[in-house]
Design an enzyme around this catalytic site. Structure first.
Site, PDB file in Angstrom:
ATOM      1  N   CYS A  11       0.845  -1.196   0.000  1.00 37.29           N
ATOM      2  CA  CYS A  11       0.000   0.000   0.000  1.00 37.29           C
ATOM      3  C   CYS A  11       0.885   1.252   0.000  1.00 37.29           C
ATOM      4  O   CYS A  11       1.821   1.360   0.795  1.00 37.29           O
ATOM      5  CB  CYS A  11      -0.894  -0.017   1.236  1.00 37.29           C
ATOM      6  N   GLY A  12       0.583   2.204  -0.868  1.00 34.85           N
ATOM      7  CA  GLY A  12       1.368   3.432  -0.967  1.00 34.85           C
ATOM      8  C   GLY A  12       1.408   4.220   0.330  1.00 34.85           C
ATOM      9  O   GLY A  12       2.467   4.722   0.725  1.00 34.85           O
TER      10      GLY A  12
END
Length: 116
Positions: A11-12
């Site tokens: 996940c960024g």
């Protein structure tokens, strides 16, 4: 200081959070709830603290790809928690628990105020 980051590794926002802690030499534990899961007690605690509407990531791909009938059944904290237990990718990330306070999502200014 004890810090635990809850999320999924690719996940960024989780990557940004982990980078923030690493660049500021703050040790943390990482809980991958895609692999390790998450228990109902954590989801209850987060939903009480942040509101279930914030903990349930309605902007994410997992939620958006759900069947409309299932989405329409999410009407309160109990139904949201059931969905998040079954679909951990629908939990907003990262959730950070620490001795200095808890937070959800990535916000560098908030992190600076809380952890530095």
């Amino acid at each position: 200081m004890k810090v635990t980051i809850y999320g999924i590794p690719n996940c960024g926002s989780v990557k940004k959070a982990r980078t923030f802690f690493e660049e500021n030499n703050i040790a943390y534990d990482f809980h991958d709830y895609k692999k390790a899961g998450i228990d109902e007690q954590h989801l209850q605690k987060w939903s009480t603290a942040f509101g279930w509407e914030k903990v349930l990531n309605k902007k994410g791909l997992t939620y958006r790809n759900l069947d409309e009938t299932l989405k329409n059944e999410i009407v309160n904290q109990e139904s949201a928690i059931k969905l998040m237990l079954d679909n951990t990718s629908a939990i907003k990330r990262p959730v950070i628990e620490s001795d200095k306070g808890n937070t959800i999502g990535f916000d560098e200014k908030e992190y600076e105020g809380l952890f530095l």
